[in-house]
Design an enzyme around this catalytic site. Sequence first.
Site, PDB file in Angstrom:
ATOM      1  CB  THR A 142      -0.882  -0.017   1.269  1.00 26.65           C
ATOM      2  OG1 THR A 142      -1.688  -1.191   1.240  1.00 26.65           O
ATOM      3  CG2 THR A 142      -1.766   1.211   1.336  1.00 26.65           C
TER       4      THR A 142
ATOM      5  CE  LYS B 275      -5.182  -2.303   0.659  1.00 21.47           C
ATOM      6  NZ  LYS B 275      -3.890  -2.941   0.821  1.00 21.47           N
TER       7      LYS B 275
ATOM      8  CE  LYS C 257       2.146   0.072   5.818  1.00 24.33           C
ATOM      9  NZ  LYS C 257       1.323   0.094   4.586  1.00 24.33           N
TER      10      LYS C 257
END
Lengths: 306, 306
Positions: free
Chosen positions: A103, A179, A247
């Site tokens: 990602t 995503k 994150k």
Amino acid sequence: MTSAPASPQKFAVIGLGSMGLGMALSLLRAGHEVTGYDVSAAATEAFVADGGATAGSAADAAGNADAVLSVVVNAAQTEALLFGPNGIAEVMPEGAVFLSSATMDPDVARRLAARLEAMGRLYLDAPISGGPLRSAKGELTVMASGSPAAFERARPCLDAIALKVYELGDAAGAGAAFKMINQLLAGVHIAAACEAVAFAARQGLDLGKVYEVITASAGNSWMFGDRVPHILDGDYRPKSAVDIFVKDLGIVQDMARTAKFPVPLSAAALQMFLAAAGSGMGREDDASLARVYAALAGVDLPGHPA
Amino acid sequence: MTSAPASPQKFAVIGLGSMGLGMALSLLRAGHEVTGYDVSAAATEAFVADGGATAGSAADAAGNADAVLSVVVNAAQTEALLFGPNGIAEVMPEGAVFLSSATMDPDVARRLAARLEAMGRLYLDAPISGGPLRSAKGELTVMASGSPAAFERARPCLDAIALKVYELGDAAGAGAAFKMINQLLAGVHIAAACEAVAFAARQGLDLGKVYEVITASAGNSWMFGDRVPHILDGDYRPKSAVDIFVKDLGIVQDMARTAKFPVPLSAAALQMFLAAAGSGMGREDDASLARVYAALAGVDLPGHPA
């Protein structure tokens, strides 16, 4: 069932954590030749024990691969894998495809793709969705974008690892962006589920009943249904860790700041993930946010008295 | 199909908006005797046109009812209906039950119940979930709490209006609290859906694809699936208005402040509903939050160029 594909291919899988291992084994099961590599010797050994081959370095694994499947943690590791010391970009066969599953910010995906493509290799922006269980079964969802050539070269790999491949555009970046939209929602929904359940506990409600009522009501989310049982069981062993959304919601914030786009829901959710990580729960299950709320308000949760 | 119940009852329905009208008609269809009342003559006429009876005031409607179904908007209207000038509490037959469906602070529900019960009438805390369509079909969900006597007296009414009745406790307050937990999540999920879709538009993504991918992914919520089509259609006619969540997330904030419980996700969501209401969209569909995000960032949405 194992059956040889029409034309078995040579694949390298870099990163053999719970997701990468499942993908590597799915490729093996589909009859391909698979070389796995991980910086952790223990992870590499697990793959070898299950019948896989390995190599002395990522570059050695990638040197003769038709496709390299990158299952590392983030953009920095992806960039190092491709272009760092002993990077694989130069040793991949010309015309081979690099599938990037980490990602990351779509701008970074575009930059990595442009650099690799300038060297005559193909890049498929291919973030994945689905946990270790679906990875092991070859039933992941892939949000992919890239050139027609990259898709064509990656097809045998995608066929083996995924139940569903969304084709989202003809250049890198779109896959990463889809995503990130998913992660924005997933992160907000985890934080909201934890806020709601801890608040319900504060109101003295039967949390089992809350789960039953909400999962059948308009307040439900996929994450509520998936994560709240962890809270009910008082089980915070990491199925998916707090740090992952520290994150990913961090990337959302960076993207949004660059785009001058306010994201107050995502920002509030990130603060709660940071509070959990800052409280020492970074590597524990992301449902741990419920424990942060409970601690702030002196509320008992199952298995975790205030 | 209309069929007379074993023992037809006398019901009063106060508040004949889209929800109350459906409930009143469901009671009629089940063979009961129903008197409807609304402060709006037009709403009352709609019920009469469909075969219902009416009365000159709420008190006249409630005077000989076995059960009074209150489908007014909020706690203040509920209190006025019961205890205000010409209130119904005194004229309801002793032992009759008052079903309160408005979303409200559980403390208020407890206070209203205690006051009514002290007068020898029963109170069922009975917030509802499900839109006008399910109301018209007698297929609502009811989150109910109250004394066994209140449940028993309310049963024929609940049977006619609801597909599912959750029995959540033996005193008023629990039903209201469950409803507030649902509203907390629903409000956050609407705001998150609007944030995500407008951000996806800012990233240049195909919004139809975003809907397809997210509804099949871990980022999905019931509200995402239900509200995002309004954005894709550019249709902000109110199926559920912004002002409803200005009210309901406001109640969540009040409850949380009283409980000294931080709710940063709900607080951020409320700010976005307030921004929509403040921009003049209070009576438009709650998916209008997407237009607020789009306006802030100069983003085109379907049917709404920046």
